[in-house]
Design a protein around this motif. Sequence first.
Motif, short mmCIF file in Angstrom:
data_model
loop_
_atom_site.label_atom_id
_atom_site.label_comp_id
_atom_site.label_asym_id
_atom_site.label_seq_id
_atom_site.Cartn_x
_atom_site.Cartn_y
_atom_site.Cartn_z
N VAL A 8 0.46 -1.03 -0.31
CA VAL A 8 0.07 -0.03 0.21
C VAL A 8 0.88 1.39 0.02
O VAL A 8 0.32 2.02 -0.88
CB VAL A 8 -0.78 -0.15 1.43
CG1 VAL A 8 -2.10 1.11 1.63
CG2 VAL A 8 -1.44 -1.11 1.60
N LYS A 9 1.99 1.13 0.62
CA LYS A 9 3.05 1.84 0.68
C LYS A 9 3.42 2.44 -0.17
O LYS A 9 4.03 3.57 -0.87
CB LYS A 9 4.49 2.25 1.57
CG LYS A 9 4.92 3.91 2.34
CD LYS A 9 6.11 3.34 3.63
CE LYS A 9 6.37 4.31 4.11
NZ LYS A 9 6.73 4.50 4.36
N GLN A 10 3.69 1.24 -1.13
CA GLN A 10 4.61 2.15 -2.51
C GLN A 10 3.50 1.97 -3.91
O GLN A 10 4.24 3.20 -3.80
CB GLN A 10 5.41 0.31 -2.82
CG GLN A 10 6.62 -0.64 -1.83
CD GLN A 10 7.05 -1.59 -2.08
OE1 GLN A 10 6.92 -1.78 -3.36
NE2 GLN A 10 7.73 -2.46 -1.28
N LEU A 11 2.71 2.24 -3.06
CA LEU A 11 1.76 2.24 -4.28
C LEU A 11 1.20 3.68 -4.34
O LEU A 11 1.25 4.80 -4.98
CB LEU A 11 0.14 0.91 -4.44
CG LEU A 11 0.25 0.15 -5.26
CD1 LEU A 11 -0.83 -0.44 -4.78
CD2 LEU A 11 0.78 0.37 -6.63
N LYS A 12 1.11 4.47 -2.98
CA LYS A 12 0.59 5.00 -2.61
C LYS A 12 1.96 6.89 -3.60
O LYS A 12 1.39 7.78 -3.46
CB LYS A 12 -0.02 5.89 -1.36
CG LYS A 12 -1.23 4.79 -1.00
CD LYS A 12 -1.55 5.42 1.07
CE LYS A 12 -2.70 4.84 0.79
NZ LYS A 12 -3.14 5.17 2.18
N ALA A 13 2.59 5.69 -3.23
CA ALA A 13 4.34 7.11 -3.21
C ALA A 13 4.05 6.72 -4.56
O ALA A 13 4.83 7.83 -5.17
CB ALA A 13 5.47 6.15 -3.23
N THR A 14 4.15 5.45 -5.50
CA THR A 14 3.96 6.80 -6.99
C THR A 14 2.48 7.67 -7.49
O THR A 14 2.35 7.92 -8.55
CB THR A 14 3.25 4.89 -7.68
OG1 THR A 14 1.75 4.42 -7.64
CG2 THR A 14 4.40 3.57 -7.34
N GLY A 15 1.70 8.18 -6.41
CA GLY A 15 0.01 8.66 -7.01
C GLY A 15 -0.68 7.74 -7.06
O GLY A 15 -1.60 8.91 -7.37
N PHE A 16 -0.82 6.40 -6.52
CA PHE A 16 -2.15 6.18 -6.73
C PHE A 16 -2.68 5.57 -5.15
O PHE A 16 -2.11 5.04 -4.51
CB PHE A 16 -1.99 4.28 -7.34
CG PHE A 16 -3.16 3.70 -7.28
CD1 PHE A 16 -4.24 4.11 -8.60
CD2 PHE A 16 -3.30 2.58 -6.84
CE1 PHE A 16 -5.45 3.50 -8.66
CE2 PHE A 16 -4.23 1.97 -6.38
CZ PHE A 16 -5.13 2.40 -7.87
N LYS A 17 -3.08 6.48 -4.93
CA LYS A 17 -4.41 6.80 -4.05
C LYS A 17 -5.50 6.08 -3.44
O LYS A 17 -5.73 5.80 -2.65
CB LYS A 17 -4.55 7.97 -3.58
CG LYS A 17 -2.98 9.05 -3.81
CD LYS A 17 -1.93 9.37 -3.08
CE LYS A 17 -1.38 9.79 -2.47
NZ LYS A 17 0.01 9.74 -2.72
N LYS A 18 -5.79 5.22 -4.36
CA LYS A 18 -7.58 4.71 -4.16
C LYS A 18 -6.57 2.76 -3.84
O LYS A 18 -7.57 1.75 -4.25
CB LYS A 18 -7.55 4.55 -5.57
CG LYS A 18 -8.60 5.85 -5.77
CD LYS A 18 -9.11 6.20 -6.80
CE LYS A 18 -9.76 7.51 -7.75
NZ LYS A 18 -10.91 7.58 -8.86
N VAL A 19 -6.12 3.29 -3.11
CA VAL A 19 -5.61 1.56 -2.11
C VAL A 19 -5.61 1.74 -0.75
O VAL A 19 -4.93 2.99 -0.68
CB VAL A 19 -4.26 0.77 -3.06
CG1 VAL A 19 -3.25 2.23 -2.49
CG2 VAL A 19 -3.91 -0.16 -2.62
N ALA A 20 -6.02 0.66 -0.33
CA ALA A 20 -6.08 -0.03 1.01
C ALA A 20 -5.96 -1.07 1.55
O ALA A 20 -6.46 -1.95 0.87
CB ALA A 20 -7.31 1.02 1.64
#
Length: 508
Positions: free
Chosen positions: A77-89
């Motif tokens: 989740v942290k890695q994906l949010k770092a790419t700018g993809f926020k719709k993950v939990a």
Amino acid sequence: MIMSKPQLEQYLQTYFGFSTFRPGQKDIIDAVLNKRNVFAVLPTGTGKSICYQLPAMLLSGTVIVVSPLLSLMTDQVKQLKATGFKKVAALNSMLSYQEREMLLQEIDSYKLLYLSPEMLQSKRILSRIQSLKISLFVIDEAHCISQWGHEFRPDYLRIKQVHQLLHKPPLLALTATATPDVQQDIMEALQVPDVEKFIYPMDKPNICLVVERVNHIKEKEDKLVEIIKHYTVPTLLYFSSRDEAARVASILQAKVQDRNIAYYHGGLDNQDRLLIQQQFMNRQLDVICCTNAFGMGINKKDIQLVIHYHFPSQIESFIQEIGRAGRNGQESVSVTLYHEYDRIIPQRLLDSELPDDGLVKLMLQQIYNSEVSIEELKDEFMLKANGVEPHWRFFRYQLEKLKIIEQDRINISNISFKDAVLSLQKTIEQRYQYKYNKLNEMLEWLHTKGCRRKELFSHFQDHIQKPSNMCCDYCDFQWENWRPAFEQSNSKNQDWRTSLKEMLYQGE
């Protein structure tokens, strides 16, 4: 959804920063985007997660990912949010009640949701997920169905029912290690029709395989100190015992002053575990003494050395653990320090994995001789099993299979007491036989007199890839010929609790 290779590569570059796909990724993604059921085996470190993360960004609806570990979910989740993809939990036990309720209220706003198999058994959570348009149902680290489902995490064997309750969306099962028998076990557990398989070689040609025999424990410790002193690369040390992981970490901290060393196991609290993991990712720690609770799905590309202080009880686990090295193709080494008495440790662990026949028969007698609720049965079982929760989970799942437990109620009309006892005893005997066969495979590999690479992967594939560097201690390995690029870590050795206090202080 049909996309050309240039289109997919453009999305890959945009979201993940890679210009080309690794072997297997594009074929799997194509199948997923075209709503086919897929079973895929890709080596550890070859980017399995992109096979569902990229589709999650392109498909309408939500992608559900069944993931085995809290640390794995948190990291991804942290890695994906770092790419700018926020719709993950990640919907897991680390969330507070308020955080979980907020996530459930907003669940339809997410494109990618990570959950454990146990969380999917919550009726409230399942009902919320059923309201979603699910474009893909993913089982990450699918070998856990076979490796863990039959014993201490039977909710892995309940994934089939969850998938059916969700109206059977396209399914993707991913793993790095699965013999043909394990592949069949996974498929039987899931019962998904028309599965397209993508099976790629599991051996990584850049990892050299070394077994060094020792005559006593002190010799093992001395060798370990020597290796850690001389090869200052990011390193994982695997142990079968929590106490030994902590003890040896203490020895290394005292004798190897210029390395940043910590220990990690499931007995630490979540905060400590997440901090250690993050420090290792950020090169503030470069040596982790750990149990198998550490490493699954950790996307750290510069690990070059994996040492087994204790060997695991099956080859699949060994391949998963050594595969965490050399993610960027750099020359890496797997070392197993082997003492003849080491075999006692996995034997003891295996002997304690299932409830004994006497306890099973006693609890079945209680069910058949008196009216008892499931809650009362669990309390009595846990008391007699010395509080070993996995034994209860196994026992309950077997009662469900025999239809002694149906819809959270006990029903003894479906099977006689005698047949129930025989069935459970047979299941326990078969599982022990299976696990001891796996242990014997591991021991045979440790004692092999030929090429270790060929012997290790012969259970999984017919063709072995040519090593890109040295092969193994039987063929050509010499310590003096291994010259890895040394990298300095980012900070001096520091206890993780001290680091946590500093972080909290800075945040005030």
